[in-house]
Design an enzyme around this catalytic site. Structure first.
Site, PDB file in Angstrom:
ATOM      1  N   ALA A 141       0.808  -1.229   0.000  1.00 35.14           N
ATOM      2  CA  ALA A 141       0.000   0.000   0.000  1.00 35.14           C
ATOM      3  C   ALA A 141       0.835   1.271   0.000  1.00 35.14           C
ATOM      4  O   ALA A 141       0.329   2.350  -0.300  1.00 35.14           O
ATOM      5  CB  ALA A 141      -0.933  -0.013   1.209  1.00 35.14           C
ATOM      6  N   ASN A 142       2.124   1.145   0.346  1.00 34.71           N
ATOM      7  CA  ASN A 142       2.960   2.357   0.354  1.00 34.71           C
ATOM      8  C   ASN A 142       3.610   2.621  -1.007  1.00 34.71           C
ATOM      9  O   ASN A 142       4.312   3.601  -1.185  1.00 34.71           O
ATOM     10  CB  ASN A 142       4.037   2.222   1.439  1.00 34.71           C
ATOM     11  CG  ASN A 142       4.705   3.549   1.722  1.00 34.71           C
ATOM     12  OD1 ASN A 142       4.041   4.583   1.713  1.00 34.71           O
ATOM     13  ND2 ASN A 142       6.017   3.531   1.939  1.00 34.71           N
TER      14      ASN A 142
ATOM     15  N   ASP B 208       3.588   3.262  -5.301  1.00 30.23           N
ATOM     16  CA  ASP B 208       2.862   4.232  -6.139  1.00 30.23           C
ATOM     17  C   ASP B 208       1.470   3.703  -6.501  1.00 30.23           C
ATOM     18  O   ASP B 208       0.480   4.423  -6.418  1.00 30.23           O
ATOM     19  CB  ASP B 208       3.652   4.521  -7.421  1.00 30.23           C
ATOM     20  CG  ASP B 208       4.883   5.364  -7.128  1.00 30.23           C
ATOM     21  OD1 ASP B 208       4.881   6.075  -6.097  1.00 30.23           O
ATOM     22  OD2 ASP B 208       5.846   5.314  -7.919  1.00 30.23           O
ATOM     23  N   VAL B 209       1.404   2.428  -6.942  1.00 28.90           N
ATOM     24  CA  VAL B 209       0.104   1.861  -7.310  1.00 28.90           C
ATOM     25  C   VAL B 209      -0.758   1.708  -6.048  1.00 28.90           C
ATOM     26  O   VAL B 209      -1.940   2.069  -6.041  1.00 28.90           O
ATOM     27  CB  VAL B 209       0.250   0.491  -8.016  1.00 28.90           C
ATOM     28  CG1 VAL B 209      -1.108  -0.154  -8.254  1.00 28.90           C
ATOM     29  CG2 VAL B 209       0.993   0.648  -9.349  1.00 28.90           C
ATOM     30  N   GLY B 210      -0.156   1.196  -4.977  1.00 30.12           N
ATOM     31  CA  GLY B 210      -0.913   0.940  -3.739  1.00 30.12           C
ATOM     32  C   GLY B 210      -1.563   2.201  -3.194  1.00 30.12           C
ATOM     33  O   GLY B 210      -2.749   2.202  -2.825  1.00 30.12           O
TER      34      GLY B 210
ATOM     35  N   THR C 195       0.891  -6.892  -9.312  1.00 27.84           N
ATOM     36  CA  THR C 195       2.356  -6.967  -9.424  1.00 27.84           C
ATOM     37  C   THR C 195       2.791  -7.808 -10.627  1.00 27.84           C
ATOM     38  O   THR C 195       2.200  -8.840 -10.916  1.00 27.84           O
ATOM     39  CB  THR C 195       2.925  -7.584  -8.118  1.00 27.84           C
ATOM     40  OG1 THR C 195       2.648  -6.686  -7.055  1.00 27.84           O
ATOM     41  CG2 THR C 195       4.434  -7.817  -8.198  1.00 27.84           C
TER      42      THR C 195
ATOM     43  N   HIS D 131       0.238 -10.649 -20.137  1.00 29.34           N
ATOM     44  CA  HIS D 131       0.408  -9.213 -19.865  1.00 29.34           C
ATOM     45  C   HIS D 131       1.891  -8.933 -20.070  1.00 29.34           C
ATOM     46  O   HIS D 131       2.661  -8.770 -19.149  1.00 29.34           O
ATOM     47  CB  HIS D 131      -0.026  -8.903 -18.424  1.00 29.34           C
ATOM     48  CG  HIS D 131       0.046  -7.444 -18.074  1.00 29.34           C
ATOM     49  ND1 HIS D 131      -0.621  -6.470 -18.771  1.00 29.34           N
ATOM     50  CD2 HIS D 131       0.721  -6.793 -17.091  1.00 29.34           C
ATOM     51  CE1 HIS D 131      -0.368  -5.295 -18.244  1.00 29.34           C
ATOM     52  NE2 HIS D 131       0.459  -5.463 -17.216  1.00 29.34           N
TER      53      HIS D 131
HETATM   54  N1  LIG Z   1      -0.443  -5.047 -13.914  1.00 25.52           N
HETATM   55  C1  LIG Z   1      -0.227  -3.805 -14.353  1.00 25.52           C
HETATM   56  O1  LIG Z   1      -0.809  -3.338 -15.320  1.00 25.52           O
HETATM   57  C2  LIG Z   1       0.769  -2.962 -13.632  1.00 25.52           C
HETATM   58  C3  LIG Z   1       0.882  -1.600 -13.887  1.00 25.52           C
HETATM   59  C4  LIG Z   1       1.758  -0.847 -13.122  1.00 25.52           C
HETATM   60  C5  LIG Z   1       2.531  -1.485 -12.162  1.00 25.52           C
HETATM   61  N2  LIG Z   1       2.421  -2.815 -11.992  1.00 25.52           N
HETATM   62  C6  LIG Z   1       3.228  -3.556 -11.020  1.00 25.52           C
HETATM   63  O2  LIG Z   1       2.786  -3.256  -9.701  1.00 25.52           O
HETATM   64  C7  LIG Z   1       3.874  -3.422  -8.796  1.00 25.52           C
HETATM   65  C8  LIG Z   1       3.983  -2.190  -7.931  1.00 25.52           C
HETATM   66  O3  LIG Z   1       4.309  -1.063  -8.721  1.00 25.52           O
HETATM   67  P1  LIG Z   1       4.618   0.350  -8.044  1.00 25.52           P
HETATM   68  O4  LIG Z   1       4.842   1.286  -9.145  1.00 25.52           O
HETATM   69  O5  LIG Z   1       3.594   0.659  -7.007  1.00 25.52           O
HETATM   70  O6  LIG Z   1       6.007   0.006  -7.320  1.00 25.52           O
HETATM   71  P2  LIG Z   1       6.642   0.731  -6.057  1.00 25.52           P
HETATM   72  O7  LIG Z   1       8.081   0.396  -6.048  1.00 25.52           O
HETATM   73  O8  LIG Z   1       6.243   2.174  -6.017  1.00 25.52           O
HETATM   74  O9  LIG Z   1       5.903   0.010  -4.822  1.00 25.52           O
HETATM   75  C9  LIG Z   1       6.130  -1.314  -4.463  1.00 25.52           C
HETATM   76  C10 LIG Z   1       5.794  -1.419  -2.989  1.00 25.52           C
HETATM   77  O10 LIG Z   1       5.893  -2.781  -2.611  1.00 25.52           O
HETATM   78  C11 LIG Z   1       6.394  -2.781  -1.283  1.00 25.52           C
HETATM   79  N3  LIG Z   1       6.924  -4.097  -0.958  1.00 25.52           N
HETATM   80  C12 LIG Z   1       8.000  -4.745  -1.454  1.00 25.52           C
HETATM   81  N4  LIG Z   1       8.150  -5.945  -0.866  1.00 25.52           N
HETATM   82  C13 LIG Z   1       7.116  -6.062   0.031  1.00 25.52           C
HETATM   83  C14 LIG Z   1       6.705  -7.043   0.947  1.00 25.52           C
HETATM   84  N5  LIG Z   1       7.395  -8.187   1.079  1.00 25.52           N
HETATM   85  N6  LIG Z   1       5.593  -6.813   1.691  1.00 25.52           N
HETATM   86  C15 LIG Z   1       4.889  -5.675   1.570  1.00 25.52           C
HETATM   87  N7  LIG Z   1       5.232  -4.697   0.731  1.00 25.52           N
HETATM   88  C16 LIG Z   1       6.340  -4.888  -0.022  1.00 25.52           C
HETATM   89  C17 LIG Z   1       7.475  -1.719  -1.305  1.00 25.52           C
HETATM   90  O11 LIG Z   1       7.785  -1.311   0.034  1.00 25.52           O
HETATM   91  C18 LIG Z   1       6.755  -0.615  -2.079  1.00 25.52           C
HETATM   92  O12 LIG Z   1       6.010   0.196  -1.207  1.00 25.52           O
HETATM   93  C19 LIG Z   1       5.122  -3.688  -9.678  1.00 25.52           C
HETATM   94  O13 LIG Z   1       5.389  -5.063  -9.742  1.00 25.52           O
HETATM   95  C20 LIG Z   1       4.700  -3.180 -11.038  1.00 25.52           C
HETATM   96  O14 LIG Z   1       5.397  -3.824 -12.076  1.00 25.52           O
HETATM   97  C21 LIG Z   1       1.562  -3.560 -12.692  1.00 25.52           C
END
Ligand SMILES: NC(=O)c1ccc[n+]([C@@H]2O[C@H](COP(=O)([O-])OP(=O)(O)OC[C@H]3O[C@@H](n4cnc5c(N)ncnc54)[C@H](O)[C@@H]3O)[C@@H](O)[C@H]2O)c1
Length: 357
Positions: free
Chosen positions: A8-9, A11-13, A128, A182
């Protein structure tokens, strides 16, 4: 229905938390759980995010709590967005293989914990990447009918939006799927394309315009060619030119190329991903049976190909997905069927190379 956002912390979360609350997908008596890691910045930042969300949406916030370990996840719908992401710069390289190995551990830790501590009725939506890996890992621990990857939903909505733009209609009037992986083995299913409100002749003319002289089997090679052109433009800092180039392509190619440049431009696609995931949640929570394109773990009896993870249209409700639709004999083009079989093989090969055979 309580919802947990894992990661949740990120960017997507964070964007997803805003979407869930602002669309009022939860009532004030239901619970949104923000899940992060105990180490790193999440522990304090998630308490801050909780306060910020209360501040922003005081009248409509559900109960919000923070969890910092997999054992503490408790919800009916789990939105999984934790883990590493592909770099936003074309000069920083992490291979898809390394990304998969890193995220496999994160998937495993939550999936095994949910299998031990969950109530057994949870639905899980994987955001993810690699989405197919997340679906495979969770489907090994939980009922596969309750696990969805949102990649095919997002890719299909992007395809519909791009087609809608060309025909001057709203996205909601366009039907069509982007299935398969995807990733590079995406398969646009234009034989299931139509625009609500167009008659048969108008739809046939629209499909001819959309396809031009291209064949379904050419799509993967066109994506590779155009990706190479865009990577070169982005490397030489010509991002605006890269967007113009992508915008000059047919809608199915634009649906793939525009998000790619958006990601490597540094902006990422967090807002659109969160909005489309929330839309998918809204459909699932509506209580009815809806058709949702999603990556799911199929048995050989579910479709015309072998068992494995694939993006397909499924009928889905609050108890998970029940069956695949729209891919029967005669319902899609023979070449599109071949492309789906090829995509399924690509995904199986990748999963094997990531240690999941
Ligand atoms: N499916 C899609 O269309 C799509 C689109 C955009 C992003 N994504 C994917 O979504 C994921 C997140 O992207 P983002 O931009 O938010 O990345 P980000 O780096 O901003 O956030 C990832 C978060 O995961 C947390 N994290 C890592 N390991 C963890 C754990 N063991 N327990 C809890 N939290 C943990 C990190 O602390 C961080 O807050 C990536 O894998 C990205 O590729 C998918």
């Amino acid at each position: 229905m309580d919802i947990a956002i894992i990661g949740a912390n990120g960017d997507v979360g964070r964007a997803l938390a805003v979407q869930i609350i602002s669309r009022q997908l939860l009532t004030p008596r239901q619970r949104l759980q923000l899940v992060g890691r105990r180490e790193g910045g999440s522990a304090s930042a998630l308490h801050g995010l909780r306060a910020d969300l209360h501040d922003a949406f005081a009248e409509i916030t559900p109960e919000i709590d923070v969890a910092l370990s997999p054992e503490d996840v408790a919800a009916d719908l789990i939105l999984f967005c934790a883990g590493r992401t592909a770099p936003t710069s074309s000069t920083q390289m992490i291979s898809r293989h390394d990304l998969a190995l890193a995220n496999r551990e994160v998937f495993e830790s939550y999936a095994s914990s949910l299998a031990r501590h969950g109530h057994g009725e949870e639905l899980v939506i994987i955001v993810t990447n690699p989405v197919e890996l997340g679906v495979e890992v969770f489907s090994r621990h939980l009922d596969p009918r309750r696990v969805f990857g949102m990649g095919a939903y997002q890719d299909s909505m992007r395809l519909r939006r791009e087609i809608a733009t060309d025909f001057g209609v709203r996205r909601q009037r366009v039907h069509g799927y982007m299935l398969g992986e995807h990733g590079d083995a995406l398969v646009p299913i234009l034989s299931r394309f139509w625009i609500y409100g167009f008659d048969e002749a108008e739809n046939a003319a629209a499909l001819r315009k959309l396809r031009g002289d291209r064949h379904p089997g050419d799509f993967a090679a066109s994506v590779m060619t155009e990706k190479a052109v865009l990577a070169q433009l982005v490397r030489s800092n010509e991002v605006e030119q890269a967007f113009r180039h992508a915008e000059s392509q047919p809608p199915d190619l634009r649906a793939v190329l525009l998000p790619l440049i958006t990601h490597i431009s540094g902006a990422k696609t967090a807002q659109s991903t969160a909005a489309i995931t929330a839309e998918m949640v809204e459909q699932i929570l509506s209580g009815g049976q809806s058709v949702i394109p999603a990556q799911v773990k199929l048995a050989a009896s579910d479709w015309f190909g072998p068992a494995g993870v694939l993006g397909v249209p499924v009928i889905c409700g609050l108890r998970g997905w029940s069956r695949v639709i729209d891919l029967g004999e005669g319902e899609i083009d023979g070449e599109e069927r071949d492309c789906l079989l090829a995509a399924s093989q690509v995904i199986r090969d990748r999963l094997t190379s990531w240690g999941l055979s």
